[in-house]
Each structure stands twice: as structure tokens, then as C-alpha cells.
Write a protein that holds these residues in place. Structure first.
Motif, PDB file in Angstrom:
ATOM      1  N   ALA A   1      -3.186   4.615   0.079  1.00  0.00           N
ATOM      2  CA  ALA A   1      -3.730   4.175   0.910  1.00  0.00           C
ATOM      3  C   ALA A   1      -4.247   4.367   2.058  1.00  0.00           C
ATOM      4  CB  ALA A   1      -4.107   3.156   0.877  1.00  0.00           C
TER       5      ALA A   1
ATOM      6  N   ALA B   1      -6.997   6.122   4.581  1.00  0.00           N
ATOM      7  CA  ALA B   1      -6.451   5.725   6.577  1.00  0.00           C
ATOM      8  C   ALA B   1      -5.599   7.284   6.695  1.00  0.00           C
ATOM      9  CB  ALA B   1      -6.018   4.648   6.923  1.00  0.00           C
TER      10      ALA B   1
ATOM     11  N   LEU C   1      -6.077   1.182  11.014  1.00  0.00           N
ATOM     12  CA  LEU C   1      -6.950   1.234  10.083  1.00  0.00           C
ATOM     13  C   LEU C   1      -6.916   0.650   8.608  1.00  0.00           C
ATOM     14  CD1 LEU C   1      -5.268   4.971  10.833  1.00  0.00           C
ATOM     15  CD2 LEU C   1      -7.515   3.688  11.122  1.00  0.00           C
ATOM     16  N   LEU C   2      -5.311   0.338   7.812  1.00  0.00           N
ATOM     17  CA  LEU C   2      -5.665   0.007   6.733  1.00  0.00           C
ATOM     18  C   LEU C   2      -6.686  -1.657   6.462  1.00  0.00           C
ATOM     19  CD1 LEU C   2      -2.105   0.732   5.264  1.00  0.00           C
ATOM     20  CD2 LEU C   2      -4.274   2.190   4.401  1.00  0.00           C
TER      21      LEU C   2
ATOM     22  N   ASP D   1      -8.751   9.555  10.877  1.00  0.00           N
ATOM     23  CA  ASP D   1      -9.765   8.532  11.999  1.00  0.00           C
ATOM     24  C   ASP D   1      -7.865   8.431  12.644  1.00  0.00           C
ATOM     25  OD1 ASP D   1     -11.143   7.232   9.861  1.00  0.00           O
ATOM     26  OD2 ASP D   1      -8.687   7.360   8.141  1.00  0.00           O
TER      27      ASP D   1
ATOM     28  N   ASP E   1     -12.039   6.564   1.480  1.00  0.00           N
ATOM     29  CA  ASP E   1     -11.557   5.504   2.699  1.00  0.00           C
ATOM     30  C   ASP E   1     -10.250   5.287   2.706  1.00  0.00           C
ATOM     31  OD1 ASP E   1     -14.585   4.509   3.115  1.00  0.00           O
ATOM     32  OD2 ASP E   1     -14.360   3.388   0.596  1.00  0.00           O
TER      33      ASP E   1
ATOM     34  N   ARG F   1     -11.244  14.472   1.952  1.00  0.00           N
ATOM     35  CA  ARG F   1     -12.378  13.663   2.273  1.00  0.00           C
ATOM     36  C   ARG F   1     -13.499  14.378   1.160  1.00  0.00           C
ATOM     37  NH1 ARG F   1     -10.537   9.016   4.317  1.00  0.00           N
ATOM     38  NH2 ARG F   1      -9.834   9.319   6.500  1.00  0.00           N
TER      39      ARG F   1
ATOM     40  N   ARG G   1     -10.024  -1.110   6.628  1.00  0.00           N
ATOM     41  CA  ARG G   1     -10.774  -0.352   5.206  1.00  0.00           C
ATOM     42  C   ARG G   1     -11.345  -1.853   4.658  1.00  0.00           C
ATOM     43  NH1 ARG G   1     -11.426   4.503   6.314  1.00  0.00           N
ATOM     44  NH2 ARG G   1      -9.704   5.325   7.944  1.00  0.00           N
TER      45      ARG G   1
ATOM     46  N   ASP H   1       1.055  -1.944  -0.420  1.00  0.00           N
ATOM     47  CA  ASP H   1       0.086  -0.100  -0.200  1.00  0.00           C
ATOM     48  C   ASP H   1       0.614   1.562  -0.125  1.00  0.00           C
ATOM     49  OD1 ASP H   1      -2.517  -1.179   0.337  1.00  0.00           O
ATOM     50  OD2 ASP H   1      -2.303  -1.652   2.200  1.00  0.00           O
TER      51      ASP H   1
END
Length: 124
Positions: free
Chosen positions: A49, A79, A120-121, A101, A77, A70, A124, A4
């Protein structure tokens, strides 16, 4: 092992380098941005990501960067972790309100940063 892409927006070159090396050592691809303008341009084309951003940056700060990220449906989505050397509750609340987040205080623990990003990843 993951591949990622994580974007690190940090105006301090030493911290930016430390964070990118830390992420790469954990198997992520990492790219650094020296300011919010550069980070915003990277967000438009790279679709990372994850985003790790300092709150206190000149011109486009980390909070504005979170909001911009955002607004784009392609990044909803992503992170996002905001960080700051300030340990005021306001910074944490402002980061979360802007779309982050997680909030992490500097100096960052590399192990905690990796753990937070991994969590966090995975969510998702």
C-alpha cells in the motif's frame, strides 16, 4: 489498527530497521529492501500500500524506483514517500516529479513518518 503493507527501501541497515520497527509499532506490516533492485522485485509480487524510499541508493536510486512504481498501473495509488539526508529543494522537487507524494528530510521523526503515511493511505 491497520495491516497495510509498507515497503521500506533503504541501503543503511540501521535506518531500514528503525523504519520497519516504527511502522510495525503503528500497526502496519513492513518489509525492508536493502537496495532499489530488491525493492523493485518486491513491488512486482507484494503490491504494498505504501513505499518509503531513500533517494540516495546505489544502482537503482529512490527516484528511479518511484518512476518504476508509477509505471505499473497496479501501483498508481500506492502512497510514496521519498527521503534524503540532503535538504536541497532540488531533492524534494525531484522526488515529487518522480511520482512521490511526500518528501521527508533525514533524520526522520518517527511520529511525522507515521502521520504522513496515515494521511496518504487514508486519502487513497
Amino acid at each position: 489498527m491497520t495491516s497495510d503493507l509498507i515497503l521500506v527501501a533503504e541501503d543503511d541497515s540501521d535506518i531500514r530497521e528503525l523504519l520497519t520497527v516504527t511502522l510495525e509499532s503503528a500497526g502496519y506490516r513492513a518489509v525492508g529492501a536493502k537496495d532499489g533492485h530488491t525493492a523493485a522485485r518486491i513491488l512486482e509480487v507484494a503490491r504494498p500500500a505504501g513505499l518509503i524510499t531513500d533517494i540516495q541508493m546505489p544502482a537503482v536510486n529512490g527516484l528511479d524506483l518511484c518512476r518504476m512504481a508509477r509505471l505499473n498501473p497496479a501501483n498508481r495509488d500506492m502512497a510514496i514517500v521519498v527521503m534524503s539526508a540532503n535538504t536541497h529543494a532540488y531533492d524534494a522537487d525531484a522526488g515529487l516529479d518522480a511520482g512521490a507524494d511526500r518528501y521527508l528530510a533525514k533524520p526522520l521523526s518517527p511520529r511525522r513518518l507515521i502521520a504522513e503515511m496515515r494521511d496518504l493511505l487514508a486519502a487513497r
